[in-house]
Scaffold this motif. Structure first.
Motif, PDB file in Angstrom:
ATOM      1  N   THR A  27      48.052  -9.976 -10.435  1.00  0.00           N
ATOM      2  CA  THR A  27      46.761  -9.425 -10.062  1.00  0.00           C
ATOM      3  C   THR A  27      45.633 -10.080 -10.850  1.00  0.00           C
ATOM      4  O   THR A  27      44.585 -10.413 -10.298  1.00  0.00           O
ATOM      5  CB  THR A  27      46.746  -7.907 -10.319  1.00  0.00           C
ATOM      6  OG1 THR A  27      47.817  -7.318  -9.600  1.00  0.00           O
ATOM      7  CG2 THR A  27      45.438  -7.288  -9.879  1.00  0.00           C
ATOM      8  N   ALA A  28      45.849 -10.284 -12.135  1.00  0.00           N
ATOM      9  CA  ALA A  28      44.776 -10.789 -12.990  1.00  0.00           C
ATOM     10  C   ALA A  28      44.403 -12.236 -12.682  1.00  0.00           C
ATOM     11  O   ALA A  28      43.234 -12.594 -12.670  1.00  0.00           O
ATOM     12  CB  ALA A  28      45.184 -10.663 -14.454  1.00  0.00           C
ATOM     13  N   ARG A  84      39.583 -15.947 -14.347  1.00  0.00           N
ATOM     14  CA  ARG A  84      39.816 -14.765 -13.517  1.00  0.00           C
ATOM     15  C   ARG A  84      40.443 -13.638 -14.323  1.00  0.00           C
ATOM     16  O   ARG A  84      40.152 -12.463 -14.105  1.00  0.00           O
ATOM     17  CB  ARG A  84      40.711 -15.121 -12.327  1.00  0.00           C
ATOM     18  CG  ARG A  84      39.960 -15.806 -11.207  1.00  0.00           C
ATOM     19  CD  ARG A  84      40.785 -15.870  -9.939  1.00  0.00           C
ATOM     20  NE  ARG A  84      42.016 -16.612 -10.072  1.00  0.00           N
ATOM     21  CZ  ARG A  84      42.160 -17.904  -9.854  1.00  0.00           C
ATOM     22  NH1 ARG A  84      41.126 -18.621  -9.474  1.00  0.00           N
ATOM     23  NH2 ARG A  84      43.328 -18.485  -9.997  1.00  0.00           N
ATOM     24  N   TYR A  88      38.950  -9.969 -14.827  1.00  0.00           N
ATOM     25  CA  TYR A  88      39.778  -8.796 -14.509  1.00  0.00           C
ATOM     26  C   TYR A  88      39.813  -7.820 -15.686  1.00  0.00           C
ATOM     27  O   TYR A  88      39.669  -6.616 -15.512  1.00  0.00           O
ATOM     28  CB  TYR A  88      41.183  -9.268 -14.140  1.00  0.00           C
ATOM     29  CG  TYR A  88      42.144  -8.170 -13.791  1.00  0.00           C
ATOM     30  CD1 TYR A  88      42.052  -7.508 -12.574  1.00  0.00           C
ATOM     31  CD2 TYR A  88      43.163  -7.812 -14.659  1.00  0.00           C
ATOM     32  CE1 TYR A  88      42.939  -6.507 -12.242  1.00  0.00           C
ATOM     33  CE2 TYR A  88      44.058  -6.805 -14.339  1.00  0.00           C
ATOM     34  CZ  TYR A  88      43.949  -6.168 -13.127  1.00  0.00           C
ATOM     35  OH  TYR A  88      44.827  -5.175 -12.807  1.00  0.00           O
TER      36      TYR A  88
END
Length: 169
Positions: A27-28, A84, A88
């Motif tokens: 996800t991160a 990113r 996050y």
């Protein structure tokens, strides 16, 4: 599939579980650990056995050229993934910090102190969660408070405000 449901044959399932972990985007970073390590996406072994457009369009020379290009951009890809991940983490931090209520104690406030942090008495299920009351004597900028007993004798240690709560008598 959970490994504890398989029983004694969990060792047989370990390679497929590791494959799944390494080829699932996080996800991160929005990248798979495999692609961040090797610079390209992994091909599922089952795709070699069946004919797929990816296997049918395979050309050695084009693949070598694409592989070199992927390796040239691998550092930029990992830098973008790190950026990113920072974004996050900042989003998560702001989400959780939005629910925090800032409260500043002032001198002469009566407060209770968490029993689990002070460890004055051994903790068990039926022991109280808070002890006190104590009087706030001094407050530092970083959130620590010096406390005193009701008879104005100072408590030996300073306490962070998150381990205190206001006491109303």
């Amino acid at each position: 599939m959970r490994l504890d449901q398989i029983g004694t044959s969990w060792l047989d399932e370990l390679p497929s579980v590791l494959w799944f972990y390494r080829t699932t985007p996080r996800t991160a970073t929005q990248e798979t650990p495999f692609s961040l390590t090797y610079g390209s996406e992994a091909v599922v072994p089952a795709k070699f056995l069946t004919s797929s457009p990816r296997i049918a369009a395979y050309a050695v020379e084009a693949n070598e050229e694409e592989r070199r290009t992927d390796l040239d951009f691998s550092e930029e890809k990992s830098d973008a993934a790190a950026a990113r991940m920072v974004l996050y983490k900042n989003i998560l931090t702001s989400y959780y910090n939005s629910r925090v209520k800032n409260f500043r104690f002032i001198p002469r406030d009566l407060v209770l102190r968490k029993n689990s942090v002070s460890r004055v008495e051994p903790q068990n299920k039926l022991s109280p969660n808070w002890e006190g009351p104590y009087r706030v004597v001094e407050i530092s900028q970083n959130g620590y408070c010096k406390l005193a007993y009701r008879d104005t004798v100072l408590v030996p240690r300073t306490w962070h405000a998150q381990n205190l709560k206001l006491y109303f008598s």
